[in-house]
Design a protein around this motif. Sequence first.
Motif, short mmCIF file in Angstrom:
data_model
loop_
_atom_site.label_atom_id
_atom_site.label_comp_id
_atom_site.label_asym_id
_atom_site.label_seq_id
_atom_site.Cartn_x
_atom_site.Cartn_y
_atom_site.Cartn_z
N ALA A 143 0.84 -1.20 0.00
CA ALA A 143 0.00 0.00 0.00
C ALA A 143 0.87 1.25 0.00
O ALA A 143 0.60 2.22 -0.73
CB ALA A 143 -0.94 -0.02 1.20
N ALA A 144 1.95 1.21 0.82
CA ALA A 144 2.85 2.36 0.89
C ALA A 144 3.55 2.56 -0.46
O ALA A 144 3.69 3.69 -0.95
CB ALA A 144 3.88 2.16 2.01
N LEU A 145 4.02 1.46 -1.09
CA LEU A 145 4.68 1.57 -2.39
C LEU A 145 3.71 2.11 -3.44
O LEU A 145 4.08 2.97 -4.28
CB LEU A 145 5.24 0.21 -2.84
CG LEU A 145 6.52 -0.25 -2.14
CD1 LEU A 145 6.87 -1.68 -2.59
CD2 LEU A 145 7.67 0.69 -2.46
N THR A 146 2.49 1.61 -3.41
CA THR A 146 1.48 2.09 -4.36
C THR A 146 1.22 3.57 -4.15
O THR A 146 1.16 4.36 -5.12
CB THR A 146 0.17 1.29 -4.19
OG1 THR A 146 0.44 -0.08 -4.35
CG2 THR A 146 -0.87 1.72 -5.20
N ASP A 147 1.13 3.94 -2.88
CA ASP A 147 0.90 5.36 -2.57
C ASP A 147 2.08 6.20 -3.04
O ASP A 147 1.89 7.27 -3.64
CB ASP A 147 0.68 5.51 -1.06
CG ASP A 147 0.24 6.92 -0.68
OD1 ASP A 147 -0.57 7.50 -1.43
OD2 ASP A 147 0.72 7.42 0.36
N VAL A 148 3.30 5.69 -2.78
CA VAL A 148 4.50 6.44 -3.21
C VAL A 148 4.53 6.53 -4.75
O VAL A 148 4.82 7.59 -5.32
CB VAL A 148 5.78 5.78 -2.67
CG1 VAL A 148 7.03 6.33 -3.34
CG2 VAL A 148 5.86 5.97 -1.16
N ASN A 165 2.02 11.45 -9.83
CA ASN A 165 1.38 12.77 -9.84
C ASN A 165 2.41 13.88 -9.95
O ASN A 165 2.21 14.86 -10.70
CB ASN A 165 0.53 12.96 -8.58
CG ASN A 165 -0.75 12.14 -8.62
OD1 ASN A 165 -1.21 11.77 -9.70
ND2 ASN A 165 -1.32 11.85 -7.46
N LEU A 166 3.51 13.72 -9.19
CA LEU A 166 4.56 14.74 -9.25
C LEU A 166 5.17 14.80 -10.66
O LEU A 166 5.43 15.88 -11.21
CB LEU A 166 5.66 14.46 -8.22
CG LEU A 166 5.29 14.74 -6.76
CD1 LEU A 166 6.42 14.29 -5.83
CD2 LEU A 166 5.02 16.23 -6.56
N VAL A 167 5.40 13.63 -11.23
CA VAL A 167 5.98 13.58 -12.57
C VAL A 167 5.04 14.24 -13.57
O VAL A 167 5.46 15.01 -14.45
CB VAL A 167 6.29 12.12 -12.97
CG1 VAL A 167 6.60 12.00 -14.45
CG2 VAL A 167 7.45 11.60 -12.14
N ILE A 168 3.74 13.93 -13.42
CA ILE A 168 2.77 14.53 -14.35
C ILE A 168 2.74 16.04 -14.18
O ILE A 168 2.72 16.79 -15.17
CB ILE A 168 1.37 13.92 -14.11
CG1 ILE A 168 1.36 12.45 -14.59
CG2 ILE A 168 0.28 14.70 -14.82
CD1 ILE A 168 0.11 11.70 -14.28
N GLU A 169 2.76 16.49 -12.92
CA GLU A 169 2.74 17.94 -12.69
C GLU A 169 3.98 18.60 -13.26
O GLU A 169 3.90 19.66 -13.93
CB GLU A 169 2.64 18.23 -11.18
CG GLU A 169 1.28 18.02 -10.59
CD GLU A 169 1.26 18.33 -9.10
OE1 GLU A 169 2.09 19.11 -8.60
OE2 GLU A 169 0.38 17.75 -8.41
N VAL A 170 5.14 17.95 -12.98
CA VAL A 170 6.39 18.54 -13.48
C VAL A 170 6.38 18.51 -15.01
O VAL A 170 6.74 19.51 -15.67
CB VAL A 170 7.60 17.78 -12.90
CG1 VAL A 170 8.88 18.17 -13.62
CG2 VAL A 170 7.72 18.04 -11.42
N ALA A 171 5.97 17.38 -15.58
CA ALA A 171 5.96 17.27 -17.04
C ALA A 171 4.99 18.28 -17.64
O ALA A 171 5.26 18.90 -18.67
CB ALA A 171 5.58 15.86 -17.46
N GLU A 172 3.85 18.43 -16.98
CA GLU A 172 2.87 19.39 -17.48
C GLU A 172 3.43 20.80 -17.46
O GLU A 172 3.27 21.56 -18.43
CB GLU A 172 1.61 19.30 -16.60
CG GLU A 172 0.45 20.12 -17.09
CD GLU A 172 -0.76 19.96 -16.18
OE1 GLU A 172 -1.29 20.99 -15.74
OE2 GLU A 172 -1.15 18.82 -15.89
N LYS A 173 4.10 21.13 -16.35
CA LYS A 173 4.67 22.47 -16.24
C LYS A 173 5.78 22.68 -17.28
O LYS A 173 5.88 23.74 -17.90
CB LYS A 173 5.20 22.72 -14.83
CG LYS A 173 4.09 22.91 -13.83
CD LYS A 173 4.65 23.15 -12.45
CE LYS A 173 3.53 23.27 -11.44
NZ LYS A 173 4.00 23.44 -10.10
N VAL A 174 6.61 21.63 -17.45
CA VAL A 174 7.69 21.73 -18.42
C VAL A 174 7.11 21.86 -19.82
O VAL A 174 7.56 22.68 -20.63
CB VAL A 174 8.64 20.51 -18.31
CG1 VAL A 174 9.60 20.43 -19.50
CG2 VAL A 174 9.40 20.55 -17.01
N LEU A 175 6.12 21.06 -20.13
CA LEU A 175 5.53 21.09 -21.47
C LEU A 175 4.82 22.40 -21.73
O LEU A 175 4.84 22.93 -22.85
CB LEU A 175 4.54 19.92 -21.65
CG LEU A 175 5.18 18.56 -21.86
CD1 LEU A 175 4.12 17.48 -21.92
CD2 LEU A 175 6.02 18.55 -23.12
#
Length: 171
Positions: free
Chosen positions: A126-131, A137-147
Amino acid sequence: MILLKSGIDLLVPENGLLIWTALAFILVLFILSKFAWKPILNSLKERETGIADSLATAERVKAEMAQMKSENEALLAKAREERASLLKEARDTKDRIINEAKEQAKVEANKIIVEAQAAIQQQKMAALTDVKNQVGNLVIEVAEKVLRRELAGKAEQENYIKTLANEVKLN
């Protein structure tokens, strides 16, 4: 006057005295034989019979006591054997119960350990899934901001979407 008789005269009775003494003896003997001897002989016989019966009873009681003593000794020996058997059985039962309790405790401990390991594994997953979700989510946010910065224009965004669509079809 009293004439003294010689010593021998005193020891020899006179004839009249002998007759009266004999008559009295015969009379007493007749009366005793008629009335007293039978009851005396009967009571002597009864006493003799009572003593013989008492002796026989005493012998019988003595034999019964000896038999009872041997029976008591046999009962005591049997009771000792039963006590020893019961004590052995109680010890065996105690040991068996203790061993069963130990085995049950081991089984319960192993069960608790397995459940704890499963719970730990489940929490770990559960912890790994959450991480992973958070990282995603962080990658998507960063990628979205970069894009957004890189693809400021509409034409650049459409070219990039077409490129991604072609890559997805190839995979």
